[in-house]
Design a protein around this motif. Structure first.
Motif, short mmCIF file in Angstrom:
data_model
loop_
_atom_site.label_atom_id
_atom_site.label_comp_id
_atom_site.label_asym_id
_atom_site.label_seq_id
_atom_site.Cartn_x
_atom_site.Cartn_y
_atom_site.Cartn_z
N GLY A 202 22.72 4.38 -26.61
CA GLY A 202 23.45 4.05 -27.53
C GLY A 202 23.77 4.84 -28.57
N ARG A 203 23.01 6.18 -28.66
CA ARG A 203 23.20 7.21 -29.94
C ARG A 203 23.79 8.53 -29.11
N MET A 204 24.72 8.96 -29.87
CA MET A 204 25.16 10.34 -29.61
C MET A 204 25.59 10.98 -30.76
N ASN A 205 25.17 12.32 -30.44
CA ASN A 205 25.64 13.46 -31.53
C ASN A 205 27.03 14.03 -31.13
N PRO A 206 27.99 13.45 -31.74
CA PRO A 206 29.14 13.98 -31.35
C PRO A 206 29.51 15.48 -31.23
N THR A 207 28.80 16.13 -32.42
CA THR A 207 29.34 17.68 -32.38
C THR A 207 28.49 18.53 -31.18
N ARG A 208 27.79 17.69 -30.22
CA ARG A 208 27.19 18.52 -29.05
C ARG A 208 27.94 17.86 -27.87
N CYS A 209 29.07 16.59 -27.93
CA CYS A 209 29.78 16.32 -27.07
C CYS A 209 30.64 17.33 -26.43
N ILE A 210 30.97 17.47 -25.11
CA ILE A 210 31.94 18.40 -24.49
C ILE A 210 33.06 18.07 -25.08
N ALA A 211 33.44 16.79 -25.07
CA ALA A 211 34.98 16.39 -25.43
C ALA A 211 35.10 16.83 -26.97
N TYR A 212 34.27 16.66 -28.02
CA TYR A 212 34.27 17.28 -29.16
C TYR A 212 34.35 18.63 -29.23
N LEU A 213 33.84 19.37 -28.52
CA LEU A 213 33.55 20.87 -28.45
C LEU A 213 34.93 21.29 -27.83
N SER A 214 35.31 20.48 -27.10
CA SER A 214 36.48 21.13 -26.37
C SER A 214 37.92 21.13 -27.13
N TYR A 215 38.12 20.08 -28.11
CA TYR A 215 39.05 20.37 -28.76
C TYR A 215 38.98 20.04 -30.59
N TYR A 216 37.85 19.83 -31.04
CA TYR A 216 37.49 19.76 -32.42
C TYR A 216 36.81 20.97 -32.82
N GLY A 217 35.56 21.30 -32.09
CA GLY A 217 34.75 22.43 -32.67
C GLY A 217 35.56 23.47 -33.09
N ALA A 218 35.10 24.25 -34.37
CA ALA A 218 35.72 25.06 -35.04
C ALA A 218 35.08 26.59 -34.45
N GLY A 219 36.08 27.38 -34.63
CA GLY A 219 35.82 28.74 -34.12
C GLY A 219 35.45 28.77 -32.41
N ILE A 220 34.72 29.85 -32.15
CA ILE A 220 34.31 30.16 -30.87
C ILE A 220 33.14 29.13 -30.51
N THR A 221 33.15 28.48 -29.33
CA THR A 221 32.19 27.46 -28.82
C THR A 221 30.88 28.24 -29.25
N PRO A 222 29.70 27.66 -29.55
CA PRO A 222 28.32 28.28 -29.73
C PRO A 222 28.09 28.65 -28.25
N ARG A 223 27.21 29.83 -27.98
CA ARG A 223 26.48 30.10 -26.92
C ARG A 223 25.69 28.92 -26.11
N GLU A 224 24.84 28.36 -26.83
CA GLU A 224 23.92 27.26 -26.11
C GLU A 224 24.92 26.39 -25.28
N PHE A 225 26.18 26.04 -25.69
CA PHE A 225 27.01 25.02 -24.84
C PHE A 225 27.87 25.55 -23.76
N ARG A 226 28.01 26.79 -23.90
CA ARG A 226 28.91 27.62 -22.69
C ARG A 226 28.86 27.24 -21.41
N GLU A 227 27.49 27.35 -20.91
CA GLU A 227 27.35 27.17 -19.68
C GLU A 227 27.16 25.79 -19.26
N PRO A 228 26.30 25.05 -19.97
CA PRO A 228 26.50 23.40 -19.64
C PRO A 228 27.94 22.88 -19.79
N MET A 229 28.81 23.25 -20.47
CA MET A 229 30.24 22.69 -20.49
C MET A 229 31.14 22.99 -19.34
#
Length: 374
Positions: A202-229
């Motif tokens: 029941g707890r989510m960090n939206p700034t780590r969510c793939i959906a958030y990163l795919s359309y709301y994240g500012a700038g280039i996607t951080p390297r730590e998320f690129r492969e997991p996405m």
């Protein structure tokens, strides 16, 4: 027939999956939970038109409202194209608000019906949808933070929730604010989330969510998320795909969505990376408009990342072309990363040739990519 029954019956007649009612007292539980989270998770919402704390104070924000109607739309009524599964979230591809068919007309027709009934209505996008639906007795929560149907849609989560404030007093339904996950489920959603956005039930960090990163994240996607996405280009369904509460609905035979099948190729990563402005504004954006119309580069960056994760060396010429010619730093930077991930002599040659023509962050991406290209 009572007003409540007329309103519910009309909603079902128009094709909504369910309708429920609650009062307009503050969603105190929601506000308390919201304020208990670390500020960095939700600070980006505090000054936006979607400030959910403001929306949770229903009666204060809309003093003329007397009740809250919650409508549910089932967005998974058709088979999803195989080529889009795992790449595009189901919700966004079947959201037909920009179209002129029945989906577009359903809410318009319902609001017209309310007017005929002498009921004024307000739609406020800042009203917390899932908590509203739970307080109206329509859903229970999942550990993945999604809402799950009660007594319709075979208990599935593939729904869009529409809260509508009314100036008519309607008797509220019995709330269902609770988790409905089976006791035997060992947090399948948490285990399946590649970026670990779901950090507790029941707890989510939206700034780590793939959906958030795919359309709301500012700038280039951080390297730590690129492969997991992985291959997700827009949105993500991963935690819903693995959820046992969706098994019954997932096993249904659904009809083919022929218009969507016909345009599935518009969302191929290679097509997205090289698409023209005309293709973007007429073929992509009308169905997937969470990314701003002016931000074609966001799509291209996501496509470059997906191509890198696909690892197909036939994509190297396309990535090389974008690395040399795309005007966006974040697209060129992600192309460099993708070439490094694909690796091989051809990728390395492209990166070495381009390194001298870049500076700043893009050059930094090229240097890192060369170290990884092998």
């Amino acid at each position: 027939m009572s007003l409540k029954n007329r309103l519910r019956e009309k909603a079902l007649e128009l094709g909504f999956a369910a309708a429920g009612f609650t009062d307009v007292s503050p969603l105190d539980l929601y506000i308390k939970e919201y304020e208990s989270r670390p500020p960095e998770m939700y600070g980006w919402r505090s000054s936006s038109p979607f400030d959910l704390r403001r929306g949770a104070r229903l009666g204060e924000t809309h003093p003329e409202a007397r009740s809250l109607l919650v409508l549910i739309r089932n967005y998974h009524r058709y088979r999803f194209p195989a080529s889009l599964t795992g790449r595009i979230g189901r919700l966004y591809q079947v959201d037909e608000r920009m179209e002129k068919g029945s989906e577009h007309k359903r809410m318009e027709n319902y609001l017209g019906f309310l007017k005929e009934e002498g009921v004024r209505a307000w739609i406020d996008p800042s009203v917390p949808a899932r908590m509203s639906a739970a307080r109206a007795g329509l859903v229970t929560y999942g550990k993945n933070c999604f809402a799950y149907a009660r007594g319709f849609m075979q208990g599935a989560s593939w729904m869009e929730i529409h809260p509508v404030l009314l100036d008519a007093a309607v008797e509220p339904d019995e709330p269902s604010i609770r988790y409905g996950c089976p006791s035997w489920c060992r947090n399948a959603c948490m285990a399946a989330c590649p970026t670990k956005a779901i950090y507790a039930p029941g707890r989510m960090n939206p700034t780590r969510c793939i959906a958030y990163l795919s359309y709301y994240g500012a700038g280039i996607t951080p390297r730590e998320f690129r492969e997991p996405m992985g291959l997700w280009v827009y949105g993500c369904d991963r935690c819903q795909q693995v959820c046992p509460r969706n098994d019954l609905y997932r096993s249904r035979e659904l009809p083919v969505n022929e218009p969507l099948e016909a345009r599935a190729g518009d969302f191929d990563p290679s097509t997205l990376l090289t698409m023209s402005d005309e293709h973007y504004t007429t073929r992509v954006w009308p169905l997937c408009f969470y990314i701003a119309k002016e931000n074609k580069a966001k799509w291209q960056m996501n496509a470059a990342r997906a191509l890198g994760n696909l690892g197909d060396r036939s994509s190297v010429p396309l990535l090389a072309e974008a690395l040399a010619g795309n005007p966006s730093d974040m697209v060129r930077g992600m192309c460099a990363w993708a070439l490094g991930r694909i690796g091989g002599r051809q990728s390395r040659d492209v990166l070495e040739r381009r390194c001298g023509g870049e500076d700043g962050p893009v050059r930094g991406e090229i240097v890192l990519a060369l170290a990884e290209a092998g």
